[in-house]
Write a protein that holds these residues in place. Structure first.
Motif: not given
Ligand SMILES: O=C(O)CCC(=O)C(=O)O
Ligand SMILES: [Fe+2]
Length: 259
Positions: A46, A63, A117, A131
């Motif tokens: 990011y 997810d 989220h 992730a």
């Protein structure tokens, strides 16, 4: 990175087995279906963003896997929903974060919930996260581990495709195929015809504007009183603020929606 993948793969298998056991299932379902070849890692970067209040690093989502194991650096930015409010997840580079995904929610028949989220951006510092998505093979059928089941049975392939199609068409993910969710025009028309037979009124909230138009028209033709729930509120707010509603579904336009 390979070592990280091997470690979290093992951890995901163990956690899935423990969560299944907590539900009373000593199951080898996860060992059989979630092989390392069907799971994957995503590395997120990011960059600093000068307008953090206007731009998400990652827009709100759940997810689409069984479990996600996430490593985040010390910058922070991950937030999750609890009791309808957004909370920041305090960054701890010594810890891993474990998220329940949609497939575990369906498999556990809603005992475990897939957590919503998002990632907010930071004006000065770049942020990294990794992730690991614990997924089954595409042909695996996801069925609640006990009855009566909240969700229709579906294959992971079908679910992935549906998520991608929804994002393309609506600009957002619709999510789990709940038994009482209306997802095609044919079913919508059946319900409206049934309402006509029973002299009922139709009150609807349809995310897809073309479905909402079809519902309105069908009710008019059949002479059924009908009203949208969200549409009139949006129009009232728009008229109060003297702005036109964009007509764009939540999350549009153009942001990359994660699986
Ligand atoms: O970067 C993060 O903290 C979250 C990443 C995430 O939610 C994802 O990749 O699905
Ligand atoms: Fe995520």
């Amino acid at each position: 990175m390979e070592q990280f993948a091997t470690t979290v793969a093992d951890l995901a298998q163990k956690l899935a087995a423990i969560l299944a056991e907590k539900l009373g299932f000593k199951s080898n379902f996860f060992q059989e279906n979630c092989l390392s070849s069907t799971c994957y890692l995503r590395m997120n970067r990011y960059p600093p963003c000068p307008i953090p209040s206007d731009v998400f690093g990652l827009m709100p989502h759940t997810d689409s896997d069984f479990l996600t194991i996430l490593y985040q650096d010390e910058v922070g930015g991950l937030q999750l929903v609890k009791d309808g409010k957004w909370f920041a997840v305090k960054p701890n580079p010594e810890a891993l974060i474990v998220n329940i995904g949609d497939l575990f929610q369906a498999w556990s028949n809603d005992v475990y919930k897939s957590v919503q989220h998002r990632v907010v951006t930071n004006p000065r510092v770049e942020r990294f996260s990794t992730a690991y998505f614990f997924c089954p093979s595409y042909d695996t059928e996801i069925q609640s581990c006990y009855e009566p089941s909240v969700y229709k049975k579906f294959s992971f392939r079908m679910y992935r495709q549906q998520v991608q199609d929804d994002v393309k068409k609506l600009g957002r993910k619709v999510g789990l195929p709940s038994d009482d969710q209306i997802d095609d025009v044919e079913r919508l028309m059946e319900i409206i015809k049934q309402a006509a037979k029973e002299g009922a009124m139709v009150v609807y909230t349809l995310a897809d504007p073309s479905m909402a138009e079809s519902a309105k028209l069908a009710c008019k033709l059949l002479g059924i009183p009908a009203t949208g729930v969200i549409g009139p509120i949006t129009e009232a707010i728009a008229s109060h603020l003297d702005v036109l509603p964009s007509g764009l579904p939540r999350g549009a336009p153009g942001r990359n929606f994660p699986l």
